[in-house]
Design a protein around this motif. Structure first.
Motif, PDB file in Angstrom:
ATOM      1  N   PHE B  27      37.217 114.833 -53.971  1.00 45.62           N
ATOM      2  CA  PHE B  27      36.657 114.830 -55.318  1.00 45.62           C
ATOM      3  C   PHE B  27      37.444 115.739 -56.259  1.00 45.62           C
ATOM      4  N   ASP B  28      38.320 116.543 -55.641  1.00 44.05           N
ATOM      5  CA  ASP B  28      39.071 117.483 -56.460  1.00 44.05           C
ATOM      6  C   ASP B  28      40.426 116.879 -56.838  1.00 44.05           C
ATOM      7  N   VAL B  29      40.463 116.251 -58.030  1.00 46.22           N
ATOM      8  CA  VAL B  29      41.726 115.641 -58.454  1.00 46.22           C
ATOM      9  C   VAL B  29      42.238 116.291 -59.753  1.00 46.22           C
ATOM     10  N   GLU B  30      41.700 117.490 -60.027  1.00 44.03           N
ATOM     11  CA  GLU B  30      42.054 118.152 -61.296  1.00 44.03           C
ATOM     12  C   GLU B  30      43.566 118.385 -61.423  1.00 44.03           C
ATOM     13  N   ASN B  31      44.176 118.948 -60.366  1.00 46.13           N
ATOM     14  CA  ASN B  31      45.622 119.233 -60.422  1.00 46.13           C
ATOM     15  C   ASN B  31      46.418 117.960 -60.609  1.00 46.13           C
ATOM     16  N   LEU B  32      45.977 116.938 -59.906  1.00 46.39           N
ATOM     17  CA  LEU B  32      46.693 115.667 -59.995  1.00 46.39           C
ATOM     18  C   LEU B  32      46.581 115.099 -61.421  1.00 46.39           C
ATOM     19  N   LYS B  33      45.370 115.259 -62.003  1.00 48.15           N
ATOM     20  CA  LYS B  33      45.174 114.782 -63.383  1.00 48.15           C
ATOM     21  C   LYS B  33      46.179 115.475 -64.329  1.00 48.15           C
ATOM     22  N   PRO B  51      38.754  89.305 -53.137  1.00 51.89           N
ATOM     23  CA  PRO B  51      37.944  88.277 -53.806  1.00 51.89           C
ATOM     24  C   PRO B  51      37.518  88.657 -55.235  1.00 51.89           C
ATOM     25  N   GLU B  52      37.100  87.640 -55.938  1.00 52.06           N
ATOM     26  CA  GLU B  52      36.607  87.738 -57.312  1.00 52.06           C
ATOM     27  C   GLU B  52      37.681  88.227 -58.283  1.00 52.06           C
ATOM     28  N   GLY B  53      38.937  87.878 -57.984  1.00 52.40           N
ATOM     29  CA  GLY B  53      40.043  88.171 -58.892  1.00 52.40           C
ATOM     30  C   GLY B  53      40.361  89.641 -59.040  1.00 52.40           C
ATOM     31  N   LYS B  54      39.917  90.436 -58.113  1.00 53.49           N
ATOM     32  CA  LYS B  54      40.153  91.887 -58.220  1.00 53.49           C
ATOM     33  C   LYS B  54      41.267  92.311 -57.269  1.00 53.49           C
ATOM     34  N   TYR B  55      41.580  93.596 -57.358  1.00 53.29           N
ATOM     35  CA  TYR B  55      42.536  94.187 -56.404  1.00 53.29           C
ATOM     36  C   TYR B  55      41.809  95.222 -55.553  1.00 53.29           C
ATOM     37  N   GLY B  56      42.311  95.362 -54.333  1.00 55.54           N
ATOM     38  CA  GLY B  56      41.800  96.431 -53.472  1.00 55.54           C
ATOM     39  C   GLY B  56      42.918  97.403 -53.215  1.00 55.54           C
ATOM     40  N   LEU B  57      42.581  98.692 -53.199  1.00 52.70           N
ATOM     41  CA  LEU B  57      43.617  99.701 -52.974  1.00 52.70           C
ATOM     42  C   LEU B  57      44.080  99.709 -51.523  1.00 52.70           C
ATOM     43  N   VAL B  58      45.398  99.815 -51.352  1.00 51.40           N
ATOM     44  CA  VAL B  58      45.958  99.981 -50.005  1.00 51.40           C
ATOM     45  C   VAL B  58      46.441 101.430 -49.862  1.00 51.40           C
ATOM     46  N   VAL B  59      47.078 101.918 -50.900  1.00 50.11           N
ATOM     47  CA  VAL B  59      47.609 103.279 -50.908  1.00 50.11           C
ATOM     48  C   VAL B  59      47.366 103.852 -52.295  1.00 50.11           C
ATOM     49  N   GLY B  60      47.013 105.151 -52.388  1.00 51.21           N
ATOM     50  CA  GLY B  60      46.911 105.800 -53.696  1.00 51.21           C
ATOM     51  C   GLY B  60      45.489 105.982 -54.189  1.00 51.21           C
ATOM     52  N   PHE B  61      44.559 106.282 -53.286  1.00 50.56           N
ATOM     53  CA  PHE B  61      43.158 106.428 -53.683  1.00 50.56           C
ATOM     54  C   PHE B  61      42.971 107.606 -54.645  1.00 50.56           C
ATOM     55  N   VAL B  67      43.613 108.778 -62.421  1.00 51.07           N
ATOM     56  CA  VAL B  67      43.892 107.940 -63.595  1.00 51.07           C
ATOM     57  C   VAL B  67      42.580 107.466 -64.226  1.00 51.07           C
ATOM     58  N   LYS B  68      41.626 107.126 -63.345  1.00 52.87           N
ATOM     59  CA  LYS B  68      40.343 106.649 -63.854  1.00 52.87           C
ATOM     60  C   LYS B  68      39.628 107.771 -64.617  1.00 52.87           C
ATOM     61  N   LYS B  69      39.679 108.969 -64.050  1.00 57.81           N
ATOM     62  CA  LYS B  69      39.022 110.108 -64.700  1.00 57.81           C
ATOM     63  C   LYS B  69      39.711 110.469 -66.014  1.00 57.81           C
TER      64      LYS B  69
END
Ligand code: SF4
Lengths: 369, 325
Positions: B27-33, B51-61, B67-69
């Motif tokens: 949950f700590d992604v501050e430095n990365l941000k 499915p449903e036209g989406k992507y699933g992460l393989v690497v880079g959670f 990026v989302k934050k």
């Protein structure tokens, strides 16, 4: 005995003994050249030990036929001689050491009555008393309904006065022995336990009541008897229940018919625990207060053993002071606290038992030291 | 495997798709941000179509979370696609290998990650096959017994895996826990999270507690929710090591009450007789044999004489005599 698969060693000749056995089992025998075929069959079972209880291999004994019980130096040994007539057992006691002895366990019947005679003859002509038993690697009388061997042995021993045969069992299979001229050279012995332990730990065995009824019949047929309180299990209320077993014994038979009574609390090789845990999920027999004994077997903490022995022996001695009671694999401290003496020199316990055998079974007294 | 580089909407990545996550969520992604803010996303995330036209992460959670934050609308991504002859299963296996390789090339996998990786690989490969791909995929040679152990531990709960990855639960006790129902195993997990014990002591505590539970016909949970245990676990004045020692002693006492009492009485009596310092009396092991032993240390003739005097007095002492049954 319910045998689902019967194998026969191709070298075993078909004679009266083998035909009787095959005829009694009503299962067609499969001849095998190599014992590994039998092991493969047993090992293919989900529970090989259970499968081994329904599989019988008729073969010849290619090892020692008669041998001395190994005993240990740390605890007193009763100096017993083992007659190797078969291995394993069709009954299923949780604590049975045979589950862990053989890899995998295999129920074998050693055919060849002539072989038994030739190996026993030197003992019949020896210059000492021998107590010889078949109950070390199998139950002596699971074989009685299906084979000629037990009655053959009773007849064989009846014709001499140097040795006594002890047939030890948890069955009531004595029918064919009752009318034999046994000449009191056979002791019929029952392992006894509290009904609670029989019911919870000794699958497929006769109840205490049935065993004692059988003992009564054997006594009426003139046999000498023995009882083995083994393995005694420690649990809440065990003392009263073992005392009750004592009462039950004497309610059925006369102490004068009893050659000896032995006692031994539950002890086990450490690796048996896993087998018990896997095969007897509801058994809590391994969860007593066990410590590693001097013989590398697990045994109850000594003061607990002593308490159970003291209470059971003193109760028994009040009922039957003349009966020879001995401990199986115990030390000086245990003997002295419960029985007031310790057979300290090597073979002293053996000599006590020989004397009792001679007295009860009419062995040649000149053979006693 | 096909790879194409694209910038995809952050919203097109399905956050619930966790098939290739090997570690615990961080949950700590501050430095990365901060780093992304400063330099942008240096390594794109890796995704696959789901499915449903989406992507699933393989690497880079973590990168995705950061990026989302940050509130970005789009993210650079490598989109993986199957080779022509591959079915869905084969594609899944290759994505899995990709995710494991990517992680193990950065640093050796920790226990938690190894567990996740092997647990998922076993859907596709047997032990020998996992061993065979291990140098390339895990960046280390895994031996068959290790792989088997990890497969056995596949059923361990999230809590226990976390304990393993933080070093509070060792592999051998974890293997024991993987053989018992999760509910029971989690009770041990909760206890071990509060105490510190060596691997062999953890094994003893598990073994003895299970035996007590079978003997007394009560669930393991009940043992540890009893007062003396609860008090120790909650005691703020005790450090985890001291708590561990006490818990182990109490479990042993519960399992072997008479033996423990005999030992305690013997020790207490020896102490009160002055036999626990330079003169030592040792009973037979587990009070089973018959031989007691006595030893004493001295530095001078006068000390030697005073030891002898003490021993002489002892033989007439009632308390001393009572030590011998
Ligand atoms: S009766 Fe004896 S030999 Fe048979 S299973 Fe029980 S303990 Fe083993």
């Amino acid at each position: 005995m319910k045998i689902k698969t019967l194998f026969i060693d191709y070298e075993v000749p078909r004679d009266e003994e083998v035909d009787f056995l095959i005829g009694s089992l009503k299962t067609p025998p499969q001849p095998v050249q190599d014992i590994r075929e039998v092991y493969e069959h047993v090992n293919a079972g989900q529970d090989p030990i259970l499968r081994a209880k329904h599989t019988l291999f008729i073969t010849r004994n290619r090892g020692a036929v008669v041998k001395k019980c190994p005993g240990t130096s740390e605890y007193t040994c009763c100096d017993y001689t083992i007659l190797h007539t078969g291995t394993f057992c069709s009954m299923d006691c949780s604590y049975c050491i045979l589950q862990a002895y053989f890899h995998p366990p295999l129920m074998q019947y050693f055919s060849g009555l002539d072989q038994l005679t030739s190996h026993l003859n030197p003992y019949f002509k020896g210059n000492q008393v021998y107590r010889i038993g078949t109950g070390e690697f199998t139950d002596s009388l699971i074989w009685e309904p299906i084979s000629l061997q037990p009655r053959f042995l009773v007849n064989l021993f009846a014709r001499q006065d140097h040795c006594v045969l002890e047939l030890k069992t948890k069955t009531v299979n004595i029918e064919s022995l009752l009318e034999l001229e046994h000449n009191q050279k056979t002791i019929l012995a029952w392992s006894v336990n509290s009904p609670r332990i029989i019911q919870s730990q000794e699958r497929g065995t006769a109840s205490l009541k049935q065993r004692l009824e059988a003992a009564k019949k054997a006594e009426a047929a003139g046999y000498r008897l023995a009882f083995h309180f083994d393995p005694m299990v420690i649990y809440d209320g065990c003392i009263t229940e073992y005392q009750d077993v004592v009462d039950q014994i004497f309610a059925h038979v006369d102490p004068k018919s009893i050659a000896w009574i032995s006692m031994g609390t539950f002890r086990f090789m450490p690796h048996l625990k896993v087998i018990i845990e896997n095969r007897f999920k509801s058994s809590d027999i391994c969860y007593g207060e066990f410590i590693l004994g001097l013989d590398n077997k697990m045994r109850y903490f000594k003061p607990l053993r002593m308490e159970l022995y003291n209470q059971t022996v003193s109760y028994l001695k009040k009922r039957a002071p003349q009966v020879l009671v001995y401990f199986c694999m115990e030390d000086k401290q245990v003997w002295e606290s419960s029985l007031g003496f310790f057979p300290s020199d090597e073979n002293e316990l053996g000599r006590l038992l020989d004397r009792s055998a001679a007295q009860h079974c009419g062995l040649d007294p000149s053979l006693l030291p | 495997m096909h790879k194409s580089y694209e910038t995809v909407p952050v919203g097109s990545i399905d956050p619930a798709y966790q098939r290739y996550r090997l570690g615990q969520p961080s949950f700590d992604v501050e430095n990365l941000k901060d780093a992304i803010n400063r330099s942008g996303l240096i390594h794109p995330v890796v995704v696959k179509p789901v499915p449903e036209g989406k992507y699933g992460l393989v690497v880079g959670f973590r990168r995705y979370d950061a990026v989302k934050k940050l509130g970005h609308s789009h993210i650079d991504a490598i989109i993986l696609g199957p080779d022509e002859e591959w079915d869905e299963k084969k594609f899944d296996l290759e994505c899995l290998k990709f995710a494991i390789t990517e992680r193990s090339c950065q640093r050796p996998l920790d226990v938690f990650e190894l567990l996740c990786a092997i647990e998922r690989l076993k859907d596709h490969l047997d032990v020998q096959e996992i061993v065979a791909i291990s140098p390339a995929v895990f960046n280390q040679v895994l031996n068959p017994s290790i792989v088997r152990q990890y497969i056995r531990m596949a059923g361990l709960s999230e809590n226990l895996r976390v304990l393993m990855s933080t070093g509070r639960l060792s592999v051998k006790p974890a293997l024991m826990l993987s053989d018992i129902p999760t509910e029971q195993a989690d009770v041990f997990g909760a206890v071990f999270s509060k105490i510190s014990l060596s691997s062999s002591n953890q094994k003893d505590v598990i073994q003895l507690s299970l035996e007590i539970s079978s003997r007394d016909k009560k669930p393991v949970k009940q043992i540890f929710s009893n007062d003396p245990f609860l008090q120790i676990l909650k005691d703020d004045h005790l450090d985890p090591r001291a708590k561990g020692k006490k818990i182990k002693e109490m479990i042993a006492e519960l399992r072997f009450p008479h033996l423990t009492q005999a030992r305690n009485t013997f020790t207490k009596t020896c102490r009160s007789l002055g036999l626990s310092g330079r003169i030592q009396l040792t009973p037979p092991k587990n009070f089973e044999g018959l031989d007691y032993s006595l030893s004493f240390q001295f530095q001078s003739l006068s000390e030697f004489e005073s030891c002898l005097k003490k021993l002489d007095q002892l033989s007439g002492d009632e308390q001393f005599r009572r030590l011998f049954p």
